[in-house]
Design a protein around this motif. Structure first.
Motif, PDB file in Angstrom:
ATOM      1  N   SER A   3      96.678  70.965  18.094  1.00 68.24           N
ATOM      2  CA  SER A   3      98.093  70.950  17.724  1.00 68.24           C
ATOM      3  C   SER A   3      98.386  70.357  16.341  1.00 68.24           C
ATOM      4  CB  SER A   3      98.903  70.233  18.791  1.00 68.24           C
ATOM      5  OG  SER A   3      98.269  69.055  19.158  1.00 68.24           O
ATOM      6  N   PRO A   4      97.672  69.298  15.898  1.00 68.68           N
ATOM      7  CA  PRO A   4      98.003  68.773  14.563  1.00 68.68           C
ATOM      8  C   PRO A   4      97.878  69.843  13.492  1.00 68.68           C
ATOM      9  CG  PRO A   4      96.448  67.344  15.693  1.00 68.68           C
ATOM     10  CD  PRO A   4      96.613  68.564  16.535  1.00 68.68           C
ATOM     11  N   VAL A   7     100.844  72.172  13.560  1.00 67.20           N
ATOM     12  CA  VAL A   7     102.051  71.584  12.989  1.00 67.20           C
ATOM     13  C   VAL A   7     101.944  71.528  11.478  1.00 67.20           C
ATOM     14  CG1 VAL A   7     103.482  69.539  12.922  1.00 67.20           C
ATOM     15  CG2 VAL A   7     102.553  70.331  15.079  1.00 67.20           C
ATOM     16  N   ASP A   8     100.740  71.281  10.973  1.00 62.99           N
ATOM     17  CA  ASP A   8     100.574  71.235   9.525  1.00 62.99           C
ATOM     18  C   ASP A   8     100.858  72.580   8.894  1.00 62.99           C
ATOM     19  OD1 ASP A   8      97.951  68.749   9.106  1.00 62.99           O
ATOM     20  OD2 ASP A   8     100.114  68.607   9.370  1.00 62.99           O
TER      21      ASP A   8
END
Lengths: 374, 543
Positions: A3-4, A7-8
């Motif tokens: 997920s990171p 989102v980035d």
């Protein structure tokens, strides 16, 4: 967990979408305005691009952008904590005036005198802005009102001292402060056909300091926390009043530097022809650059570009006012586009959070229909 | 307590007053309601229960025309309708009494009632006649010439009810009407509602307080996760069964019994005094002579109707408000004049009452919110510099350990649901090993899963030797979690009670300011909670 990364990528999309939308809108509206007034927009754009990319224009634009950038940074420090320092204009003029007086009165070696002049300017700017900060923190007076008032007071103060026999001298028709010694002029970067002002290093240093202090230090975090929610900041242990005063002092100190490129690289004195209104340009550029250290740099250059090429448009038979219209449209497009993209981003994010929760729920609900009917 | 006479079985009326079939409402990414089926018979009180966030409010907004359903039908008196606005709903005889009153304080009751409905009976004698008529018919006891600011909460609620009746409502929706009332006022409200139904009106009553629902309703529909689960009658249900229907699983309880209280004082407050001004600008004592001590491993619960100084007490202890007298000690050190940040660094964890205003930066990402309030402590910073990488890492840990449901730590805090925001706050505060935890309404507006989680954390904190100051409007929560209880009324701690024996009803009575001293569990005699015993107990230290 991937997920990171997702989102980035999200951030990147949002980051590109807003300026793109702003530019497209601004070009479209400007073209429409020119068509309405019977001009050919495409020729105008090509004239601007041609003229703006000439090397003398580029030097002119860069030199013009230096004070613009400093003014924008001064405004942005306030913006980041929800303070509207509309008084950068008064702050830099008061600062430049007294710095010029001090510079004219001393004749020390440049390496000593230049820092003295810069520090005088920063101190004067900080004091002038600090009055507004102090009144806001102790009496709750809106900084918008006080800084506007201080602009006028500053103007009158300078007008009072900028007279023969007080702190100024007359040179033909121009009244100005004593010239600073040649050794106190700032260095220049030799370029063709004109040199670039060495004061660009001040702008770069301020930009780096702005980015670092706000983004990387505890103090910057406190300041941004106050900007986002005064009550939450107070509850978290930030002294809001002290932060208000500190931010105004910092904003004023940077504002004090706005006049320095002119003083130390061009005029050498503060006269009645010293540039005015840079503080207000700074507001537009801070808006345009989204209070971002690099964004404001690009915005300052764009502003310089428009001013430079606007004069050329006049030679080509266009109304010079069209540049003013363009500047206005660009600022509006940017503000609107960023707000739209921001809202869109928040909605997207909420949807993602919702989807995640729904997925988690469905995983659970699959097990309990039996007890529902019980 | 009123013995709760059930209204007579309604006459065989084939046509229901309200009939909702297959209602579904989607918001971006979330289904707020799906497949809702409710039948409300005319002349009954029909309760709609469900936990916070189950979708009750959305459903009522649909019925009142504030939202349009994506699927499904609404039938009123057997006729299918489609509401575009609340005006349509009012035209069909549906009225809504909101949880937050919508009255103009500086107008009289009469003026408030006719405001916006001038066309019905004008604003003069005819309107006044109609108001008295309605007030008499339904036993509302409304006095039309008083200013709204002069009347109490319960009276304001009656004015709201009168307002919708005046507009011709035959079906009334009441959204959590008892949330603002003390138990005695609740009983009076229920009497009014029974009057209404006996005159043939229909009441839809939204609540999550099961005891009340069982007392007043003729039928109860349970809503869970956006859909209707079951419709039951109070006769065939116990509160526990109802609660389990609501939650859909075994019910968590706030009980914590075996005592961990020690005799080492951690937080000592003595003679705390704060003066302020009331709404009219008159000076008044917001906090007057507050004294208490919380020991290691002790949870001190403060009960009280909201607005009696609880919020100010918390803010004074946190250093957000400056009290004008008294002393606050943290493990023997005087912190009366320490700034908020010093107190936080010294080991006071804080779960604020209003997490949106005081606990979070809604527009900042989760990892920045993890720093809020603890920016001077590791892992958030080292010296004057932030250590963002470590803070991010630790945010991931909190998200995992405290079960914060989020797609990542870069999303803004405002995107999370209330329960997940609260779990993040609890995780943040507990990560700094506080010695005192101040929890103001820690489970307000969070779902049951998060509530159980937060209760667990408070119990764990207590076991680990923290001193906890718990402020809550949820009396079950207070009684269940606390080791000792105090009642706050008009800025004073007027009474204390033993959570092992006290009942929510007794506590509720004390909250109205009728009792002082030590509250005994009432086993027959009423001398402890009665008004006659005012000066009999000397253990209250204050004045």
């Amino acid at each position: 967990m991937s997920s990171p990364l997702r989102v980035d990528r999200e951030k990147l999309v949002l980051g590109v979408a807003a300026p793109l939308l702003a530019i497209v809108t601004a070009v479209a509206i400007t073209s429409a305005v020119m068509l309405l007034t019977g001009d050919n927009p495409f020729r105008a754009f090509s004239v601007m691009l041609d003229y703006g990319s000439k090397s003398d224009s580029q030097v002119w634009i860069i030199n013009k952008a230096i004070p613009y950038y400093l003014a924008a940074a001064a405004v942005a420090i306030g913006f980041r904590m929800n303070l509207f320092n509309i008084g950068v204009d008064g702050q830099y003029r008061v600062a430049a005036f007294f710095a010029a007086v001090v510079g004219g009165a001393l004749s020390l070696p440049g390496i000593v005198q230049i820092p003295i002049i810069l520090l005088t300017a920063m101190a004067c700017g900080a004091i002038w802005a600090g009055i507004a900060g102090y009144l806001k923190a102790t009496r709750g007076v809106s900084e918008v009102i006080t800084t506007i008032m201080l602009n006028f007071i500053g103007g009158s103060l300078i007008a009072y001292f900028l007279q023969e026999g007080r702190l100024a001298e007359r040179d033909e028709n121009i009244v100005h402060t004593t010239d600073i010694p040649d050794s106190s002029f700032f260095f220049e970067i030799p370029t063709d056909p004109y040199p670039i002002h060495g004061s660009i290093v001040i702008a770069v240093a301020v930009g780096i300091a702005y980015w670092f202090v706000l983004g990387r230090t505890r103090f910057g975090f406190d300041l941004r926390a106050v900007g986002r929610s005064e009550e939450a900041a107070e509850a978290s242990g930030v002294s809001v009043k002290r932060t208000v005063v500190t931010a105004m002092l910092l904003s004023g100190a940077v504002a004090g530097l706005v006049g320095m490129p002119t003083l130390l690289n061009e005029s050498g004195n503060y006269g009645i022809d010293f540039p005015e209104g840079l503080g207000f340009t700074g507001i537009a550029i801070a808006l345009l650059g989204r209070n971002h250290a690099v964004g404001m740099g690009l915005a300052a250059l764009l502003w310089g570009f428009l001013e430079r090429t606007g004069t050329q448009l006049e030679f080509e038979g266009y109304d010079q006012e069209i540049v003013g219209v363009m500047q206005g449209i660009i600022v509006l497009s940017v503000v609107v586009a960023y707000e739209l993209v921001r809202r869109w981003g928040i909605r997207r994010q909420q949807r993602q959070v919702g989807e995640q929760l729904a997925a988690a729920r469905n995983g659970k609900t699959a097990t309990d229909p039996a007890e529902v009917s019980a | 307590m009123i013995p709760a006479p059930k209204s007579p079985p309604p006459a065989e009326d084939a046509v229901p007053a309200v009939e909702l079939r297959g209602i579904t409402k989607r918001f971006p990414g979330v289904v707020a309601n799906h497949d809702i089926d409710i039948t409300v018979r005319r002349g009954t009180i029909h309760a709609l229960v469900g936990e916070n966030g189950a979708g009750k409010s959305t459903l009522m907004k649909i019925l009142y025309g504030m939202q349009r359903p994506d699927e499904g039908t609404i039938g009123i008196d057997g006729e299918q309708v489609s509401f575009r606005s609340p005006a349509d709903a009012i035209g069909r005889g549906i009225g809504m009494v909101h949880q937050h009153f919508m009255l103009a304080d500086n107008l009289t009751v009469l003026e408030n009632v006719v405001l916006g409905a001038e066309r019905l009976h004008g604003i003069g004698a005819a309107a006044r006649r109609r108001i008295s008529e309605l007030s008499d018919t339904y036993g509302l006891g409304v006095r039309p010439d008083l200013l709204v600011e002069e009347i109490g909460v319960a009276d304001r609620q009656r004015v709201e009810i009168l307002k919708v009746l005046y507009r011709g409502a035959r079906t009334l929706i009441l959204d959590e009407p008892t949330a603002v009332l003390v138990p005695q006022e609740v009983d009076a409200l229920f009497e009014n509602l029974r009057e209404l139904t006996s005159e043939g009106l229909t009441v839809l009553f939204i609540s999550h307080k099961l005891g009340e629902v069982l007392t007043v309703a003729d039928e109860i529909t349970v809503i869970r996760r956006g859909t209707t689960v079951d419709t039951v009658t109070p006769e065939g249900t116990t509160p526990r069964q109802l609660a389990e229907l609501m939650v859909g699983s075994e019910l968590p309880t706030p009980e914590t019994r075996e005592s961990t209280v020690t005799d080492q004082p951690v937080l000592t407050v003595s003679g705390l005094h704060l003066s302020g001004r009331d709404a009219d600008g008159l000076p008044r004592e917001v906090l007057a002579g507050i004294d208490f001590t919380i020991h290691r491993g002790e949870v001190l619960g403060i009960a009280g109707v909201e607005g009696n100084g609880q919020a100010e007490l918390v803010e004074a202890v946190m250093g957000i408000r400056r009290p004008d007298g008294g002393r606050i000690e943290l493990e023997g050190a005087d912190i009366s004049h320490a700034p908020t940040r010093k107190r936080r660094e010294g080991g006071i964890g804080y779960i604020p009452e209003d997490r949106h205003r005081h606990g979070l930066l809604l527009e900042a990402p989760l990892w920045e919110n993890r720093m809020l309030g603890h920016v001077t402590e590791p892992p958030n910073s080292s010296g004057p510099l932030l250590t963002a990488a470590a803070a991010r890492e630790d945010t991931r840990r909190i998200v995992a350990e405290y079960d914060v449901r989020t797609p990542g730590i870069e999303v803004t805090a405002g995107s999370l649901s209330g329960g997940n925001q609260q779990k993040l706050i609890v995780g943040r505060e507990m990560s700094h090993h506080p010695r005192v935890l101040i929890a103001a309404h820690p489970t307000r507006g969070v779902d049951v899963g998060a509530q159980a989680r937060i209760w667990d954390e408070i119990r764990k904190a207590r076991r680990e030797g923290l001193a906890v100051l718990l402020i809550s409007a949820d009396l079950d929560e207070l009684i269940g979690l606390s080791d000792s209880l105090r009642v706050m009324y008009r800025g004073r701690l007027v009474a204390d009670a033993d959570p092992a024996t006290i009942t929510p009803e007794e506590l509720g009575t004390a909250m109205t300011g009728t009792a002082t001293g030590h509250l005994e569990h009432d086993a027959g005699s009423d001398d402890a909670s009665g008004t006659g015993s005012d000066e009999t107990r000397g253990e209250e230290s204050g004045e």
